[in-house]
Design a protein around this motif. Structure first.
Motif, PDB file in Angstrom:
ATOM      1  N   PHE A 135       2.570 -11.575   8.513  1.00 48.22           N
ATOM      2  CA  PHE A 135       2.586 -10.116   8.481  1.00 48.22           C
ATOM      3  C   PHE A 135       2.587  -9.626   7.036  1.00 48.22           C
ATOM      4  N   LEU A 136       1.818  -8.572   6.788  1.00 46.52           N
ATOM      5  CA  LEU A 136       1.620  -8.047   5.442  1.00 46.52           C
ATOM      6  C   LEU A 136       2.542  -6.864   5.194  1.00 46.52           C
ATOM      7  N   HIS A 137       3.137  -6.860   4.004  1.00 40.09           N
ATOM      8  CA  HIS A 137       4.076  -5.787   3.677  1.00 40.09           C
ATOM      9  C   HIS A 137       4.079  -5.561   2.176  1.00 40.09           C
ATOM     10  N   GLN A 138       4.244  -4.303   1.784  1.00 43.24           N
ATOM     11  CA  GLN A 138       4.376  -3.942   0.382  1.00 43.24           C
ATOM     12  C   GLN A 138       5.692  -3.213   0.182  1.00 43.24           C
ATOM     13  N   LYS A 139       6.465  -3.651  -0.787  1.00 43.55           N
ATOM     14  CA  LYS A 139       7.758  -3.018  -1.036  1.00 43.55           C
ATOM     15  C   LYS A 139       7.618  -1.563  -1.454  1.00 43.55           C
ATOM     16  N   LYS A 140       6.490  -1.213  -2.064  1.00 45.73           N
ATOM     17  CA  LYS A 140       6.324   0.161  -2.540  1.00 45.73           C
ATOM     18  C   LYS A 140       6.031   1.136  -1.405  1.00 45.73           C
ATOM     19  N   ILE A 141       5.712   0.610  -0.205  1.00 48.54           N
ATOM     20  CA  ILE A 141       5.473   1.496   0.929  1.00 48.54           C
ATOM     21  C   ILE A 141       6.807   2.054   1.411  1.00 48.54           C
ATOM     22  N   PRO A 142       6.957   3.371   1.544  1.00 53.16           N
ATOM     23  CA  PRO A 142       8.219   3.943   2.033  1.00 53.16           C
ATOM     24  C   PRO A 142       8.568   3.391   3.412  1.00 53.16           C
ATOM     25  N   ARG A 143       9.869   3.243   3.665  1.00 50.98           N
ATOM     26  CA  ARG A 143      10.318   2.716   4.953  1.00 50.98           C
ATOM     27  C   ARG A 143       9.828   3.570   6.116  1.00 50.98           C
ATOM     28  N   SER A 144       9.813   4.899   5.921  1.00 51.33           N
ATOM     29  CA  SER A 144       9.390   5.785   7.003  1.00 51.33           C
ATOM     30  C   SER A 144       7.927   5.550   7.363  1.00 51.33           C
ATOM     31  N   LYS A 145       7.091   5.317   6.360  1.00 54.97           N
ATOM     32  CA  LYS A 145       5.678   5.074   6.633  1.00 54.97           C
ATOM     33  C   LYS A 145       5.481   3.709   7.267  1.00 54.97           C
ATOM     34  N   TRP A 146       6.223   2.706   6.777  1.00 52.09           N
ATOM     35  CA  TRP A 146       6.112   1.351   7.333  1.00 52.09           C
ATOM     36  C   TRP A 146       6.503   1.349   8.809  1.00 52.09           C
ATOM     37  N   ALA A 147       7.567   2.093   9.139  1.00 55.00           N
ATOM     38  CA  ALA A 147       8.041   2.115  10.523  1.00 55.00           C
ATOM     39  C   ALA A 147       7.082   2.850  11.446  1.00 55.00           C
ATOM     40  N   SER A 148       6.283   3.767  10.899  1.00 53.23           N
ATOM     41  CA  SER A 148       5.404   4.580  11.739  1.00 53.23           C
ATOM     42  C   SER A 148       4.000   4.000  11.861  1.00 53.23           C
ATOM     43  N   THR A 149       3.747   2.864  11.240  1.00 55.34           N
ATOM     44  CA  THR A 149       2.430   2.250  11.327  1.00 55.34           C
ATOM     45  C   THR A 149       2.511   0.935  12.081  1.00 55.34           C
ATOM     46  N   VAL A 150       1.365   0.528  12.616  1.00 59.12           N
ATOM     47  CA  VAL A 150       1.287  -0.754  13.299  1.00 59.12           C
ATOM     48  C   VAL A 150       1.238  -1.861  12.254  1.00 59.12           C
ATOM     49  N   ALA A 151       2.102  -2.869  12.402  1.00 58.77           N
ATOM     50  CA  ALA A 151       2.173  -3.942  11.415  1.00 58.77           C
ATOM     51  C   ALA A 151       0.841  -4.673  11.320  1.00 58.77           C
ATOM     52  N   THR A 152       0.381  -4.887  10.090  1.00 59.85           N
ATOM     53  CA  THR A 152      -0.858  -5.608   9.844  1.00 59.85           C
ATOM     54  C   THR A 152      -0.536  -7.060   9.533  1.00 59.85           C
ATOM     55  N   TYR A 153      -1.370  -7.954  10.003  1.00 61.81           N
ATOM     56  CA  TYR A 153      -1.122  -9.365   9.742  1.00 61.81           C
ATOM     57  C   TYR A 153      -2.430 -10.065   9.398  1.00 61.81           C
TER      58      TYR A 153
END
Length: 345
Positions: A135-153
């Protein structure tokens, strides 16, 4: 009103389509570097504390805490020990609490205790080419935006280690049992419980107020089980770095197993009432059982784990079904390699 509903539906469809399109257009190819891919280089020792487990057991429903430790010896075998017990009679040792409140016999209710020790011999330990879902993640992405999007992998090539194992071990447990429910399940009555004089356990008694009450009998069951079975374990231990995302790992260890259980020793205490011991030999005990289970954890210095079992445990006949789920945190692990190189100046 109908026009409003149609308009609202159209707007909802347009918004959903735009959101889905936005999600799709955000997907871009990524490049990665493999940091390591070593499923055989896992930690040797895992020690876990289980703050909570829950067990639906026909003999005695219970919940509490526990601990376990597992040691891997190269690619040859692994050994594991664990214990569980209820926090208290109220949370949750159902028959013990029921006995403390309602028992009319002299038997002291036993705390639920569970001990298990066993090992798995690696019949076949090998690796094969596979793909890992990272699963792909960027620390600079706000938590609210990360939680509202479908996780990319991304799926990356990796080695998958598989272990076909043969299991052998022992289980020791004890618990309070409800004699009333057991007799009803087996079609027996208090007339089947007799003392050395041949007298049956009375079905009623007279309380301090001179009123006749039904007898509420409890006893304790002690069992020593031996299990033999088979297992399959999957291990991944890969880390990658991406050009646009944070570094990521897949270090899961997942195991499934199937065991046959046999109880060479299983004992139900006699019921003690008014100074007499009433034999429980008439109550049938089942010495054969089976269980299937799973457990998962991660190859990390500090992590968590989970597991569950379902089966039929050697116990009172007709009262052996059980299902248990457990979760552990923290889980500490180490490769037990404390040696460092030394160079002379």
């Amino acid at each position: 009103m109908a026009i409003v509903r149609v308009t609202f539906t159209c707007l909802l469809l347009v918004w959903s389509s735009a959101w889905a399109f936005g999600q799709a257009t955000e997907k871009v190819a990524v490049t990665f570097d493999e940091l390591y891919d070593e499923p055989y280089s896992i930690n040797k020792l895992f020690v876990a504390f289980q703050p909570l487990y829950g067990e639906i057991f026909a003999t005695n429903v219970n919940a509490g805490f526990g601990a376990e430790a597992q040691y891997f010896h190269k690619n040859k075998f692994n050994i594991k020990g664990q214990f569980r017990k209820s926090y208290s009679s109220k949370f949750l040792d159902f028959n013990r609490e029921n006995a403390l409140r309602n028992s009319t016999v002299a038997n002291a209710p036993e705390v639920f205790n569970y001990y298990e020790f066993g090992g798995t011999f690696h019949i076949k330990d090998f690796d094969e080419t596979s793909t890992a879902k990272i699963f792909l993640h960027q620390k600079k992405i706000p938590r609210s935006k990360w939680a509202s999007t479908v996780a990319t992998y991304a799926e990356v090539p990796s080695k998958l280690r598989k272990i076909y194992g043969a299991r052998l071990g022992t289980v020791i447990w004890d618990a309070t049992t409800d004699i009333n429910r057991t007799l009803a399940k087996q079609g027996l009555t208090y007339a089947n419980l007799v003392n050395s004089d041949g007298n049956s356990l009375p079905e009623t008694y007279v309380d301090g107020n001179g009123e006749t009450q039904d007898m509420q009998a409890f006893s304790n069951l002690y069992a020593t089980n031996v299990y033999v079975g088979t297992s399959l374990t999957w291990i991944r231990n890969i880390a990658v770095s991406f050009d646009q995302y944070d570094d990521a790992v897949d270090d899961g260890i997942f195991n499934v197993y199937l065991d046959l259980l046999f109880a060479p020793s299983i004992k139900l205490d006699p019921v003690t009432y008014n100074g007499f011991d009433y034999s429980t030999d008439a109550i049938k005990l089942n010495k054969i059982g089976v269980r299937a289970g799973f457990e998962g954890k991660y190859n990390r210095t500090l992590g968590w784990s989970y597991g569950g079992e379902l089966g039929y445990r050697p116990s009172l006949d007709g009262r052996g079904f059980f299902a248990v789920f457990k979760i552990a945190f923290p889980v500490f692990s180490s490769n037990l390699d404390n040696k460092v190189e030394a160079f002379q100046k």
